[in-house]
Design an enzyme around this catalytic site. Sequence first.
Site, PDB file in Angstrom:
ATOM      1  N   ASP A  14      -0.306 -21.488 -11.454  1.00 42.60           N
ATOM      2  CA  ASP A  14      -1.742 -22.586 -10.548  1.00 42.60           C
ATOM      3  C   ASP A  14      -2.058 -23.376 -11.641  1.00 42.60           C
ATOM      4  O   ASP A  14      -3.021 -23.760 -11.840  1.00 42.60           O
ATOM      5  CB  ASP A  14      -2.331 -22.562  -9.504  1.00 42.60           C
ATOM      6  CG  ASP A  14      -1.902 -20.943  -8.508  1.00 42.60           C
ATOM      7  OD1 ASP A  14      -1.059 -21.560  -8.244  1.00 42.60           O
ATOM      8  OD2 ASP A  14      -2.858 -20.298  -8.290  1.00 42.60           O
ATOM      9  N   HIS A  44       4.184 -24.869  -5.888  1.00 44.70           N
ATOM     10  CA  HIS A  44       3.972 -25.673  -7.487  1.00 44.70           C
ATOM     11  C   HIS A  44       4.095 -26.919  -6.650  1.00 44.70           C
ATOM     12  O   HIS A  44       4.863 -27.390  -5.414  1.00 44.70           O
ATOM     13  CB  HIS A  44       5.610 -25.764  -7.926  1.00 44.70           C
ATOM     14  CG  HIS A  44       6.032 -24.384  -8.265  1.00 44.70           C
ATOM     15  ND1 HIS A  44       6.524 -24.683  -9.556  1.00 44.70           N
ATOM     16  CD2 HIS A  44       5.189 -23.209  -8.792  1.00 44.70           C
ATOM     17  CE1 HIS A  44       7.125 -23.385 -10.355  1.00 44.70           C
ATOM     18  NE2 HIS A  44       5.791 -22.415 -10.050  1.00 44.70           N
TER      19      HIS A  44
END
Length: 335
Positions: A14, A44
């Site tokens: 992340d 994503h």
Amino acid sequence: MTKLDIIVDLQYGDSGKGKVAHFLCNKKKYTHVIRYNGGGNAGHTIFHKGVKFVTHQVPVGVFFGIPSIIGSGCALDPETFFEELKELETGGVKTRGKIFIAINAHVVTAAHKEEDNKDTKVGTTKRGMGPAYRAKYGRTGLRADSVPELKPYLIDLYEEFQVKNENAVVLAEGAQGFGLDIDWGDYPFVTSSHCTAAGALLNGFPPQSVRDIWGVAKAYETYVGLKDFEPKNEPIFEKIRELGQEFGATTGRPRQCNWLNLELLEKAARMNGVNKLVINKIDVLNRAGAWKIIDGKKIVEFKGPEPMKAYIRKRLAKSGLTSKNIFFSESAETV
Ligand code: IMP
Ligand code: MG
């Protein structure tokens, strides 16, 4: 010989790999993009032409019509794979003839997900990763070429990169991050795949093919899972979580936050051979009005972003990362 650029997350996932991949695909001339580890656990977040997409298994190359491969280091869930294709098509992204799956990628089954759903120890994403990789290494797993629906997508990585396209220029996109790596992460609070730059090579690329290794980090850290990570009774992290929208792209769980740990970042940069480093989301600290770093046992506080950047640059110079190869960037939404 095939050339390879690698994107590797230096923290706990992340940190904005999707954004860096999107930037590089736009700027450089890649013939292929390959996802080298993980599966449906990844999320994503990508802003393409102003529209937000969340991809899980499909590499970012697809947004640019670049052949995009789910590599041999991945564990693919066919069910969510087809859902993802549908979502991309609905969002106007053409996937036909652009998506490929390595014949020797492994497959996540319903039984793997069912087992992972019962996890209470690690705080997994419940996408079947642990059981699927256990089956792989226990030699009882299923490979992509044994699933009839996946047949139209199959690709042999040796044929593609060593025989047919010797001059391929490939972007290898990692999932998760160094702190979640099965070998180098904080075991057992890790995922089950190889998240390091070495993990990219495991997809059949010789070490000599490597060109650039892009390390990606955030200006602070986040972690999702069951270990204690966020310091207690510090409301600043609640603020950072809100400002940075730090909620899981896959599971929606709040991400625990902490300051950037520079010692760990340096270790990750060294061990992955990073020669280009992107530090994302510095604007979140600006909006929170707090700039701190953990360096060894001490917390270093800064009056603003510039002294913090200078400190990071100076410290990482020891690892061979010169100022011109360190890039600070802002949240995708503000670019
Ligand atoms: P698993 O990969 O689902 O087995 O989860 C193992 C650990 O990795 C858990 O702490 C997850 O929250 C974390 N994790 C897995 N994938 C990601 C990701 O893409 N971003 C952030 N954390 C992840
Ligand atoms: Mg993610």
